[in-house]
Design an enzyme around this catalytic site. Structure first.
Site, mmCIF file in Angstrom:
data_model
loop_
_atom_site.group_PDB
_atom_site.id
_atom_site.type_symbol
_atom_site.label_atom_id
_atom_site.label_comp_id
_atom_site.label_asym_id
_atom_site.label_seq_id
_atom_site.Cartn_x
_atom_site.Cartn_y
_atom_site.Cartn_z
ATOM 1 N N GLU A 88 -6.099 -7.307 -1.359
ATOM 2 C CA GLU A 88 -6.489 -7.238 0.059
ATOM 3 C C GLU A 88 -7.802 -6.489 0.201
ATOM 4 O O GLU A 88 -7.994 -5.442 -0.422
ATOM 5 C CB GLU A 88 -5.393 -6.514 0.864
ATOM 6 C CG GLU A 88 -5.722 -6.364 2.346
ATOM 7 C CD GLU A 88 -4.679 -5.544 3.110
ATOM 8 O OE1 GLU A 88 -3.468 -5.812 2.947
ATOM 9 O OE2 GLU A 88 -5.078 -4.622 3.848
ATOM 10 N N GLU B 99 0.825 -1.211 0.000
ATOM 11 C CA GLU B 99 0.000 0.000 0.000
ATOM 12 C C GLU B 99 0.857 1.257 0.000
ATOM 13 O O GLU B 99 1.126 1.838 1.059
ATOM 14 C CB GLU B 99 -0.951 0.002 1.208
ATOM 15 C CG GLU B 99 -2.047 -1.033 1.095
ATOM 16 C CD GLU B 99 -3.122 -0.879 2.167
ATOM 17 O OE1 GLU B 99 -2.927 -0.079 3.104
ATOM 18 O OE2 GLU B 99 -4.151 -1.566 2.060
HETATM 19 C C1 IDC Z 1 -3.430 -3.894 10.146
HETATM 20 C C2 IDC Z 1 -3.773 -5.044 11.054
HETATM 21 C C3 IDC Z 1 -3.511 -4.664 12.478
HETATM 22 C C4 IDC Z 1 -2.077 -4.188 12.597
HETATM 23 C C5 IDC Z 1 -1.776 -3.101 11.606
HETATM 24 C C6 IDC Z 1 -0.296 -2.775 11.671
HETATM 25 O O1 IDC Z 1 -5.109 -5.436 10.836
HETATM 26 O O2 IDC Z 1 -3.713 -5.764 13.328
HETATM 27 O O3 IDC Z 1 -1.872 -3.693 13.905
HETATM 28 O O4 IDC Z 1 -2.102 -3.512 10.305
HETATM 29 O O5 IDC Z 1 0.102 -1.869 10.723
HETATM 30 C C7 IDC Z 1 -4.332 -2.168 5.481
HETATM 31 C C8 IDC Z 1 -2.997 -2.788 5.558
HETATM 32 C C9 IDC Z 1 -2.921 -3.801 6.654
HETATM 33 C C10 IDC Z 1 -3.737 -3.371 7.861
HETATM 34 C C11 IDC Z 1 -5.195 -3.286 7.453
HETATM 35 C C12 IDC Z 1 -6.145 -2.919 8.593
HETATM 36 O O6 IDC Z 1 -2.586 -3.359 4.331
HETATM 37 O O7 IDC Z 1 -1.574 -3.969 7.003
HETATM 38 O O8 IDC Z 1 -3.588 -4.341 8.842
HETATM 39 N N1 IDC Z 1 -5.328 -2.340 6.379
HETATM 40 O O9 IDC Z 1 -5.843 -1.653 9.100
HETATM 41 N N2 IDC Z 1 -4.760 -1.335 4.569
HETATM 42 C C13 IDC Z 1 -6.002 -0.930 4.882
HETATM 43 C C14 IDC Z 1 -6.383 -1.567 6.042
#
Ligand code: IDC
Length: 491
Positions: free
Chosen positions: A415, A323
């Site tokens: 994702e 991302e």
């Molecule tokens: C989130 C995880 C969370 C963690 C965080 C850390 O769900 O447990 O603490 O990352 O950075 C994304 C990202 C993905 C995120 C997810 C939800 O690719 O890494 O995971 N998210 O926030 N993009 C949009 C949402």
């Protein structure tokens, strides 16, 4: 290897879709069998039969008999036990799908060698009504109504209109078809082989459009016990996932802290997915900082190693930047134009997915749109662009941009979450289903965040599940997990 295949559970949606393309139907109040062609090629096709229980009581077993015209044989079936007598093929339950509750359904699939469609059908010994079989069967799946891109290449348009899209299916058959023109084996990879980008779509080795559906890991550094032989077996054989996304964070305790250790872990998970016939999506999970160029050297090292290791495989897809955020498309493209050649040097035919601006929102989350990509694509072929969404946060304006962009560039939803963008909160069932229906219609592949037992709404499993190793069945699922398991099993 024992393979378990998809059983289509009766959702209103699945039944409606199947009925719309039914060739055979029994009156309401009886069992109903519908036949659809889910993919076809030169001298063969993939068929699917759905047995729906439209009565008010459970059916304890079922038997479907199909008669094929001379010159067409059935080489293999999945989700059913098949026997042949002359040109009549009988299908009985595979074991776990004998009982069909009132209002529910079970499906099985088969590969036919030859182009003749069934000329007769019996369900539980009763003659099917409406047995007039069109000479040129209307093989359209719901997705085939999606209009191909005006700018798609001729080959993509041709394949999209000549053969309906196929979601890879699994087989219980141990003996693959002998026909060289038909896909063999039963897993998604065995059926579809090496994928390639065809116009704005993803195509299989035979040139048919494919849509991969599956699950993403959470951060490998945080949930080691969630990705084991047992869980991968459940994801492949019980959830019927085509795709397993391996999310290797680069920061936050990930790759940068132990490059060789994380590379080995990713390689091991690729092998586990491969052994189960799933496509493996290797995600270089950059997130913060948002400029992928911060990790350019690491990316080159990592992708050089994993692409060398998996070059001979047909099932590996490379996602080079999860991302990007706070950077221009020009900077992302600059990164992609340097990383892709490293992969291609080892694995020339692999599909590569490139992240987009604004947390892979095609720029929308940063006030942009896909035009910047459309007018300035990366300098390589066989490339797709990532789009991510979180259903409770990203709705109609994002959907509109996806639909618009999908007409011009190949998209891959590497994702998405059923919840909000934090990865937590309640499941937005309506928005999730609207999104997934759109992706199905556009034949855009997807992976759900996450197959993990993180204590957050997006996790499919309840906390403690991974350490307990209790992956099978539905007892450990969260609301998101149950929704995703049902969607994946529905095909
Ligand atoms: C989130 C995880 C969370 C963690 C965080 C850390 O769900 O447990 O603490 O990352 O950075 C994304 C990202 C993905 C995120 C997810 C939800 O690719 O890494 O995971 N998210 O926030 N993009 C949009 C949402």
């Amino acid at each position: 290897m024992k393979r378990r295949a998809k059983v289509i559970l009766a959702t209103a949606l699945a039944v409606t879709a199947a009925t719309a393309t039914a060739f055979f139907a029994l009156p309401a109040g009886a069992e109903t069998a519908t036949f659809t062609v889910t993919n076809s090629w030169n001298n063969g096709y993939q068929g699917q039969v759905t047995v729906s229980n439209d009565t008010s009581s459970t059916i304890n077993t079922w038997k479907v008999e199909l008669t094929l015209p001379a010159g067409t044989t059935i080489g293999q079936a999945w989700n059913a036990t098949m026997s042949a007598s002359g040109n009549t093929y009988s299908f009985t339950p595979a074991g776990w799908n004998a009982s069909i509750a009132a209002g529910a359904a079970a499906s099985f699939g088969f590969i036919a060698n030859g182009s003749g469609r069934p000329t007769g059908c019996l369900v539980n010994g009763k003659a099917c009504t409406g047995t007039t079989v069109p000479s040129s069967p209307a093989t359209s799946s719901p997705s085939a109504t999606a209009s191909p891109s005006a700018s798609a290449s001729a080959s993509a348009s041709a394949s999209a209109s000549a053969s309906p899209s196929v979601s890879p299916s699994r087989s219980t058959s141990a003996s693959p078809s002998a026909s060289s023109s038909a896909p063999t084996g039963g897993t998604p990879v065995a059926i579809n082989g090496q994928l390639r980008v065809c116009g704005t779509k993803l195509c299989n080795e035979q040139g048919g459009v494919v849509q991969l559906k599956g699950m993403s890991t959470h951060g490998l550094q945080w949930f080691p016990s969630c990705y084991t032989d047992a869980s991968l077996g459940v994801i492949a054989n019980e959830w019927n996932a085509d795709l397993f996304r391996i999310s290797m964070y680069v920061q936050e305790g990930g790759y940068e802290t132990n490059p060789s250790g994380f590379t080995a872990r990713v390689n091991d998970l690729v092998e586990k997915a491969t052994a189960r016939g799933m496509y493996a999506l290797i995600d270089f999970h950059t997130l913060t900082p948002g400029d992928p160029n911060y990790n350019l050297d690491r990316a080159k090292t990592f992708f050089r190693e994993v692409s060398a290791r998996h070059a001979a495989k047909k099932n590996v897809i490379y996602e080079i930047a999860n991302e990007p955020n706070g950077v221009s498309w020009a900077q992302i493209k600059n990164y992609a134009d340097q990383v892709i050649p490293v992969i291609r040097a080892n694995d020339p035919d692999a599909v590569v997915v490139v992240g987009s601006r604004g947390w892979s929102s095609l720029g929308v989350s940063e006030g942009g749109n896909a035009s910047e990509i459309i007018s300035n694509p990366v300098s390589a072929s066989n490339v797709m662009y990532a789009f991510h969404f979180y259903a409770a946060s990203h709705k109609d304006n994002y959907r509109a941009e996806v639909e618009r962009a999908a007409a011009s560039i190949p998209l891959f939803v590497t994702e998405f979450g059923t919840v909000d963008y934090t990865g937590d909160g309640g499941v937005d069932v309506a928005s999730t289903n609207t999104w997934l229906d759109l992706l199905d219609r556009l034949k855009i592949s997807y992976a759900n965040w996450t197959f993990s037992d993180a204590g957050e709404g997006s996790a499919a499993l309840r906390p403690g599940t991974c350490n307990a190793g209790s992956f099978a069945g539905t007892g450990s699922l969260t609301e998101s997990g149950a929704l995703m398991r049902n969607r994946l099993r529905a095909g």
